[in-house]
Design a protein around this motif. Structure first.
Motif, PDB file in Angstrom:
ATOM      1  N   GLN A  41       0.888  -1.091  -0.091  1.00  0.00           N
ATOM      2  CA  GLN A  41      -0.110  -0.096  -0.140  1.00  0.00           C
ATOM      3  C   GLN A  41       0.796   1.264   0.025  1.00  0.00           C
ATOM      4  O   GLN A  41       0.353   2.319   0.481  1.00  0.00           O
ATOM      5  N   THR A  44      -0.346   4.812  -1.103  1.00  0.00           N
ATOM      6  CA  THR A  44      -1.459   5.409  -0.489  1.00  0.00           C
ATOM      7  C   THR A  44      -0.421   6.396   0.677  1.00  0.00           C
ATOM      8  O   THR A  44      -0.719   7.496   0.847  1.00  0.00           O
ATOM      9  N   GLY A 102      -3.675   3.664   6.700  1.00  0.00           N
ATOM     10  CA  GLY A 102      -4.004   3.274   5.087  1.00  0.00           C
ATOM     11  C   GLY A 102      -4.778   2.325   4.973  1.00  0.00           C
ATOM     12  O   GLY A 102      -5.480   2.383   3.795  1.00  0.00           O
ATOM     13  N   ILE A 103      -5.109   1.237   5.805  1.00  0.00           N
ATOM     14  CA  ILE A 103      -6.066   0.139   5.398  1.00  0.00           C
ATOM     15  C   ILE A 103      -6.867   0.197   6.878  1.00  0.00           C
ATOM     16  O   ILE A 103      -6.465   0.247   7.805  1.00  0.00           O
ATOM     17  N   THR A 104      -8.103  -0.375   6.543  1.00  0.00           N
ATOM     18  CA  THR A 104      -9.041  -0.760   7.668  1.00  0.00           C
ATOM     19  C   THR A 104      -8.467  -1.516   8.721  1.00  0.00           C
ATOM     20  O   THR A 104      -8.466  -1.279   9.746  1.00  0.00           O
ATOM     21  N   ALA A 126      -8.526   4.861   5.351  1.00  0.00           N
ATOM     22  CA  ALA A 126      -9.316   3.570   5.506  1.00  0.00           C
ATOM     23  C   ALA A 126     -10.771   3.822   5.561  1.00  0.00           C
ATOM     24  O   ALA A 126     -11.301   5.074   5.795  1.00  0.00           O
ATOM     25  N   THR A 128     -13.748   1.639   5.653  1.00  0.00           N
ATOM     26  CA  THR A 128     -14.881   0.671   6.147  1.00  0.00           C
ATOM     27  C   THR A 128     -15.815   1.578   7.039  1.00  0.00           C
ATOM     28  O   THR A 128     -15.265   2.052   7.911  1.00  0.00           O
ATOM     29  N   PHE A 143     -13.432   8.548   3.243  1.00  0.00           N
ATOM     30  CA  PHE A 143     -14.865   8.316   2.749  1.00  0.00           C
ATOM     31  C   PHE A 143     -15.245   6.971   3.278  1.00  0.00           C
ATOM     32  O   PHE A 143     -14.483   6.326   3.846  1.00  0.00           O
ATOM     33  N   LEU A 145     -16.917   3.240   1.533  1.00  0.00           N
ATOM     34  CA  LEU A 145     -17.333   2.286   0.475  1.00  0.00           C
ATOM     35  C   LEU A 145     -18.784   2.094   0.340  1.00  0.00           C
ATOM     36  O   LEU A 145     -19.282   2.259  -0.990  1.00  0.00           O
ATOM     37  N   PRO A 173     -13.361  -3.122   3.418  1.00  0.00           N
ATOM     38  CA  PRO A 173     -14.135  -2.112   2.623  1.00  0.00           C
ATOM     39  C   PRO A 173     -14.507  -3.077   1.446  1.00  0.00           C
ATOM     40  O   PRO A 173     -15.594  -2.473   0.743  1.00  0.00           O
ATOM     41  N   PHE A 223     -14.133  -3.641  -6.505  1.00  0.00           N
ATOM     42  CA  PHE A 223     -13.432  -2.720  -5.615  1.00  0.00           C
ATOM     43  C   PHE A 223     -12.411  -3.658  -5.086  1.00  0.00           C
ATOM     44  O   PHE A 223     -12.097  -4.750  -4.848  1.00  0.00           O
ATOM     45  N   PRO A 225      -8.400  -2.285  -3.316  1.00  0.00           N
ATOM     46  CA  PRO A 225      -7.737  -0.707  -2.727  1.00  0.00           C
ATOM     47  C   PRO A 225      -6.809  -0.117  -3.532  1.00  0.00           C
ATOM     48  O   PRO A 225      -6.326  -0.550  -4.561  1.00  0.00           O
ATOM     49  N   SER A 226      -6.810   1.309  -3.251  1.00  0.00           N
ATOM     50  CA  SER A 226      -5.915   2.089  -4.070  1.00  0.00           C
ATOM     51  C   SER A 226      -4.486   1.377  -4.388  1.00  0.00           C
ATOM     52  O   SER A 226      -3.933   0.911  -3.058  1.00  0.00           O
ATOM     53  N   ASP A 253     -11.912   3.608  -6.592  1.00  0.00           N
ATOM     54  CA  ASP A 253     -10.385   3.318  -6.245  1.00  0.00           C
ATOM     55  C   ASP A 253      -9.859   2.374  -7.272  1.00  0.00           C
ATOM     56  O   ASP A 253      -8.750   2.292  -7.330  1.00  0.00           O
ATOM     57  N   PHE A 303      -7.428  10.418  -4.394  1.00  0.00           N
ATOM     58  CA  PHE A 303      -8.272  10.872  -3.189  1.00  0.00           C
ATOM     59  C   PHE A 303      -7.668  10.319  -1.754  1.00  0.00           C
ATOM     60  O   PHE A 303      -8.206  10.858  -1.180  1.00  0.00           O
ATOM     61  N   MET A 304      -6.684   9.608  -1.746  1.00  0.00           N
ATOM     62  CA  MET A 304      -5.612   9.427  -0.756  1.00  0.00           C
ATOM     63  C   MET A 304      -5.047  10.928  -0.442  1.00  0.00           C
ATOM     64  O   MET A 304      -5.089  11.319   0.806  1.00  0.00           O
TER      65      MET A 304
HETATM   66  C1  VNL Z   1      -9.213   0.718   2.164  1.00  0.00           C
HETATM   67  C2  VNL Z   1     -10.256   1.540   1.510  1.00  0.00           C
HETATM   68  C3  VNL Z   1      -7.844   0.987   1.615  1.00  0.00           C
HETATM   69  C4  VNL Z   1     -10.290   1.953   0.115  1.00  0.00           C
HETATM   70  C5  VNL Z   1      -7.829   1.669   0.260  1.00  0.00           C
HETATM   71  O1  VNL Z   1      -6.552   1.882  -0.388  1.00  0.00           O
HETATM   72  C6  VNL Z   1      -8.965   1.897  -0.318  1.00  0.00           C
HETATM   73  C7  VNL Z   1      -9.185   0.259   3.467  1.00  0.00           C
HETATM   74  C8  VNL Z   1      -5.510   1.669   0.304  1.00  0.00           C
HETATM   75  O2  VNL Z   1     -10.359   0.779   4.001  1.00  0.00           O
HETATM   76  O3  VNL Z   1      -8.519  -0.300   3.839  1.00  0.00           O
HETATM   77  O4  VNL Z   1      -8.968   2.456  -1.563  1.00  0.00           O
END
Ligand code: VNL
Length: 390
Positions: A41, A44, A102-104, A126, A128, A143, A145, A173, A223, A225-226, A253, A303-304
């Motif tokens: 990641q 991000t 960066g991530i949930t 993140a 979720t 944001f 999802l 997410p 979906f 992730p970025s 994403d 968007f990040m």
């Molecule tokens: C998450 C959601 C991560 C959307 C993402 O990219 C994304 C997450 C790192 O919640 O983990 O695009």
């Protein structure tokens, strides 16, 4: 020096060191920014760090008489590492605010520490829905999802898409995207023939895409992730799925502005729903994109970056509102309800849920001046997170 004098001198030195530390402590405002700077990641982390630094360069590093210090830590997107870093930042560095995530799983691993230490935790990436419910100290500027996916569940059936296969990364997410897209799409008369989930780490999309080809739906809703979108796009095109009449749709994403330019003309025409596009036509965004590009010539803000930039704004404004005197609870209170114009458009932090409320746009990939952009063609205004427990 005799022994007594020596002990006395040491004690004095220690006392004055402690005093100067506490002055430094009192005059600094520390933001512990935990990001994935390496690993899967990393894009991000790179985007958010660049945006946070841009915000500080534009707004100065002295706010309400405090020197703002940004402490960036690389969690490599491993939740146990995020948690350990957060613990150190709270206990040793005595940060005033935690930010990034960066991530949930990284955000969820840290939330209990934010609660225990009463440290505001600004989630910049993140997405979720449940994250804001994991701690009353979480404030989100990214944001959800659910916000983006519901918009696609409305758009697709109105545009000739009746039968869909969903393909999502198998974690928070992705599961939200699948659920909220499907609920709305089916409500609108659509049919989801199959819901596929791929692992978050090192996914191989090939067997899943083969399956989609065999099912031959009107569209594939994705979906990932970025940072993972380009791999999906590449395999989607290599398998000739577009030529077989299968449309690619999803949350934004997948057509991430960080990677979109490298995806090639095969990405043209792909429709997604999201809260931010580099091409968002507003003066505030143009200024942001130009300044970001100037400071980071090889990067285009995605968007990040915007989640990071707006997160810094929320922190700065809370620091101002509390006149540099506020502890965690006062800062948190000053973050709730903030309303402002972001590069994404108007946004606010819902005072009840601490989650972001903003517009969701429908966008189509188009070429402008030789570059690929997500061009917005429709908007759903002031979207609250549909994923909050009712
Ligand atoms: C998450 C959601 C991560 C959307 C993402 O990219 C994304 C997450 C790192 O919640 O983990 O695009």
């Amino acid at each position: 020096m005799n022994k007594r004098l020596f002990i006395h001198a040491v004690a004095l030195a220690a006392a004055s060191l402690a005093a100067s530390n506490s002055i430094a402590q009192n005059n600094t405002f520390k933001i512990g920014l935990i990001l994935p700077m390496t690993g899967q990641q990393a894009s991000t982390g790179r985007q958010i760090e660049a945006a946070a630094k841009l915000y500080m360069a534009q707004n100065g590093d002295t706010v309400a008489g405090k020197k703002v210090e940004l402490i960036v830590k690389d969690d490599t997107s491993i939740p146990d590492v995020t948690k350990r870093l957060a613990q150190e930042l709270i206990v040793s560095d005595k940060v005033n605010v935690l930010a990034g995530f960066g991530i949930t799983p990284s955000a969820l691993a840290t939330a209990p520490l934010a609660t225990k230490s009463k440290t505001p935790m600004v989630v910049m990436a993140a997405a979720t829905s449940s994250i804001t419910q994991a701690s009353p100290y979480v404030v989100r500027t990214s944001f959800t999802l659910a916000q983006a996916a519901v918009a696609m569940g409305d758009w697709a059936p109105k545009n000739g898409i009746k039968k869909v296969v969903t393909l999502v990364s198998d974690y928070g997410p992705g599961i939200d995207a699948e659920k909220y897209f499907k609920e709305r799409f089916v409500f609108n008369g659509g049919q989801v023939s199959e819901s596929l989930r791929v692992p978050l780490r090192g996914p191989d999309f090939a067997p899943f895409l083969q399956k989609v080809r065999d099912i031959k739906p009107d569209a594939l809703f994705v979906f990932v992730p970025s940072g993972a979108g380009a791999a999906v796009m590449k395999q989607f095109l290599e398998r000739g799925m577009d030529k077989a009449g299968i449309k690619l749709i999803g949350t934004g994403d997948i057509t991430d502005d960080d990677q979109l330019n490298d995806m090639g003309d095969g990405a043209l025409g792909v429709v997604t729903s999201h809260h931010y596009s580099t091409a968002h036509p507003s003066a505030v965004n143009k200024k942001f994109v130009d300044a970001f590009a100037k400071a980071n010539p090889s990067l285009r803000p995605n968007f990040m970056a915007v989640g990071g930039y707006d997160g810094m704004r929320v922190i700065y404004e809370a620091l101002k509102a509390t006149k540099g005197q506020g502890g965690g609870d006062a800062l948190l209170a000053a973050m709730k309800g903030q309303i402002f114009e972001s590069p994404r458009g108007p946004m606010f932090i819902d005072a009840q849920t601490r989650d972001v409320v903003h517009n969701i746009y429908l966008r189509k990939v188009e070429k402008k001046d030789g570059q690929l952009y997500n061009v917005e063609f429709d908007v759903i205004k002031d979207v609250k997170d549909p994923g909050k427990a009712k």
